[in-house]
Design an enzyme around this catalytic site. Structure first.
Site, PDB file in Angstrom:
ATOM      1  N   TYR A   1      -5.771   8.177  -2.926  1.00 28.85           N
ATOM      2  CA  TYR A   1      -4.979   9.280  -2.369  1.00 28.85           C
ATOM      3  C   TYR A   1      -4.928   9.119  -0.861  1.00 28.85           C
ATOM      4  O   TYR A   1      -5.955   8.903  -0.213  1.00 28.85           O
ATOM      5  CB  TYR A   1      -5.585  10.628  -2.737  1.00 28.85           C
ATOM      6  CG  TYR A   1      -4.808  11.803  -2.193  1.00 28.85           C
ATOM      7  CD1 TYR A   1      -3.550  12.116  -2.700  1.00 28.85           C
ATOM      8  CD2 TYR A   1      -5.319  12.589  -1.167  1.00 28.85           C
ATOM      9  CE1 TYR A   1      -2.817  13.182  -2.202  1.00 28.85           C
ATOM     10  CE2 TYR A   1      -4.595  13.666  -0.662  1.00 28.85           C
ATOM     11  CZ  TYR A   1      -3.347  13.953  -1.179  1.00 28.85           C
ATOM     12  OH  TYR A   1      -2.615  15.009  -0.679  1.00 28.85           O
TER      13      TYR A   1
ATOM     14  N   ASP B   1      -8.513   3.799   4.591  1.00 27.14           N
ATOM     15  CA  ASP B   1      -8.393   5.253   4.678  1.00 27.14           C
ATOM     16  C   ASP B   1      -9.810   5.818   4.596  1.00 27.14           C
ATOM     17  O   ASP B   1     -10.384   5.931   3.520  1.00 27.14           O
ATOM     18  CB  ASP B   1      -7.527   5.771   3.535  1.00 27.14           C
ATOM     19  CG  ASP B   1      -7.352   7.285   3.554  1.00 27.14           C
ATOM     20  OD1 ASP B   1      -8.133   7.968   4.245  1.00 27.14           O
ATOM     21  OD2 ASP B   1      -6.455   7.784   2.857  1.00 27.14           O
TER      22      ASP B   1
ATOM     23  N   LYS C   1     -11.002  15.139   8.564  1.00 29.09           N
ATOM     24  CA  LYS C   1     -12.170  15.877   8.088  1.00 29.09           C
ATOM     25  C   LYS C   1     -13.283  15.939   9.144  1.00 29.09           C
ATOM     26  O   LYS C   1     -13.156  16.651  10.130  1.00 29.09           O
ATOM     27  CB  LYS C   1     -12.642  15.306   6.757  1.00 29.09           C
ATOM     28  CG  LYS C   1     -11.575  15.418   5.649  1.00 29.09           C
ATOM     29  CD  LYS C   1     -12.094  15.015   4.302  1.00 29.09           C
ATOM     30  CE  LYS C   1     -10.985  14.998   3.248  1.00 29.09           C
ATOM     31  NZ  LYS C   1     -10.517  16.311   2.833  1.00 29.09           N
TER      32      LYS C   1
END
Length: 445
Positions: free
Chosen positions: A142, A234, A263
């Site tokens: 994702y 990622d 994050k």
């Protein structure tokens, strides 16, 4: 537990918010509980119910809901001085310097506002730098809500996985199976001259938390080098959680050309970042021709929160604490499953964990990985443990979502509400919290 307030809030939300939630993953059947406040390692909902929190906002909250005093002070100070200016500030330089000191792949950084923005910009950068169009991604990985990676299918038969994306967009994306070196080698043999980048999470965090098999990340590095493509990690989820300050790339010893962050790097505030070699990063405008800009880029409050978050981790035992608790939890879960659900698989690393409701397992568990799947070839589970997104998709996903998650909630434990999203341990958790969580797993399973 009663949930009258959450039910009423959800009823109101359905009238003014599509589906009643602002992110699809928060949609829980029959309705989600609404959080009123956080308290250390806990969240308290609108009805006053208290839960041990292992969601941690899907990863940003390394310290749980009570960040260190120096983090809170920095946030308050920068907010009081004026939240943003539309001009550069010193704090964004300091955070970029911190990343360059600690992360192997990073020489320069461009700050944006979310993980999605970071990966969108990284894909554009890879295409602009190489002059090629095709991007290789992992099925089940994702990379945010972006057109390039919202695809599904086999190489040559790819289509968008969401309405609203032109079919032509998907033709530039090549999905492959994580942990399958033969498949991606074949893809490079066919399309190597057209591939701009391989974009992958080093650990598939949005597919339960699947680790790479031995040599897989090295294979990606070699293929990209041989064919002039970029390797893009990622690390939105693993950045500054797996591998400490060096991130997952430091833990696994494979250095990408470009890395995306979000994050933790923003200390719980909206943030994203793209970091990499100076030669590549300088292709971004204004020094290069790849356009990238944003009103909120380098937001001073997010930069201050991120810098203080990471500085505190560098100066204290944060990673030792959360990783030790992660080991304790995964070990305890392994013991529970061996007795109650031997086909299920414990996965995770450092302070990430998940139980995959896998349908098959070995007859003999002797010498299995004792604190979460390590993709160890001589482990009796090796041929049964999940290696890619399809393996997790084949698990008992409905049992997890419709039965298990709700019963754990009733035990006062807040886990990510589907089989795919990782769970996270924070610095606020204690050994007593882990023991209580293991008791809940034991009771529910």
């Amino acid at each position: 537990m009663h949930h009258d307030e959450s039910r009423d809030l959800y009823d109101r939300a359905l009238s003014v918010i599509p589906g009643g939630v602002n992110s699809t993953v928060r949609a829980i059947d029959p309705y989600p509980f609404f959080v009123q406040r956080g308290d250390g390692a806990h969240v308290v909902d609108a009805d006053g119910n208290r839960y041990l929190d292992f969601v941690n906002a899907y990863g940003p909250l390394l310290y749980g809901h009570d960040p260190p005093e120096q983090v809170q002070s920095a946030i308050q100070s920068y907010s009081a001085e004026g939240p943003m200016y539309g001009a550069p500030t010193e704090i964004e330089v300091e955070l970029a310097e911190f990343l360059a000191r600690h992360v192997p792949s990073v020489e320069m950084t461009r700050f944006v506002n979310s993980g999605t923005e970071a990966t969108v910009s990284a894909v554009r950068l890879a295409r602009g730098y190489t002059g090629r169009d095709k991007i290789v991604v992992m099925r089940g990985g994702y990379h945010g809500a972006q057109e390039t990676t919202l695809v599904e299918g086999e190489a040559g038969h790819v289509h968008p996985s969401s309405a609203g994306i032109p079919a032509e967009f998907a033709q530039h994306t090549i999905p492959v199976s994580f942990n399958d070196p033969e498949e991606i080698t074949h893809v490079f043999e066919r399309h190597g001259d057209d591939i701009a980048a391989v974009l992958t999470e080093p650990v598939l965090g949005n597919t339960a938390t699947i680790l790479p098999v031995d040599g897989y990340l090295e294979t990606l590095r070699e293929l990209c080098d041989d064919h002039g493509a970029l390797l893009v990690f990622d690390e939105v989820m693993t950045g500054f959680r797996v591998g400490g300050l060096q991130c997952a790339q430091g833990k696994f010893g494979v250095t990408p050309d470009v890395t995306t962050f979000a994050k933790i790097v923003g200390g719980g505030f909206p943030v994203g970042a793209i970091g990499g070699k100076a030669e590549i990063m300088e292709q971004f405008t204004p020094s290069g021709e790849v356009f990238q800009a944003g009103t909120f880029n380098g937001h001073p409050v997010a930069m201050a929160a991120g810098l203080e978050y990471l500085t505190y981790a560098a100066e204290h035992d944060v990673y030792e604490h959360v990783n030790r608790l992660g080991e304790r939890l995964r070990s305890g879960l392994t013991d529970i499953l061996a007795e109650k659900e031997p086909t299920y698989t414990v996965v995770g690393t450092d302070s990430m964990f998940k139980v995959v409701f896998s349908r098959r397992g070995p007859d003999d568990l002797t010498d299995q990985c004792d604190s979460g799947c390590r993709q160890r070839a001589d482990c009796p589970r090796f041929d049964h443990c999940p290696k890619n997104g399809a393996d997790v998709q084949a698990a008992e996903t409905n049992r997890y979502e419709r039965v298990f998650w709700h019963e754990m909630k009733d035990e006062g434990v807040f886990l990510t509400p589907n089989q795919f999203e990782s769970c996270f341990i924070s610095y606020a958790h204690t050994e007593a919290d882990i023991d209580r969580t293991l008791e809940a797993y034991d009771a529910v399973l």
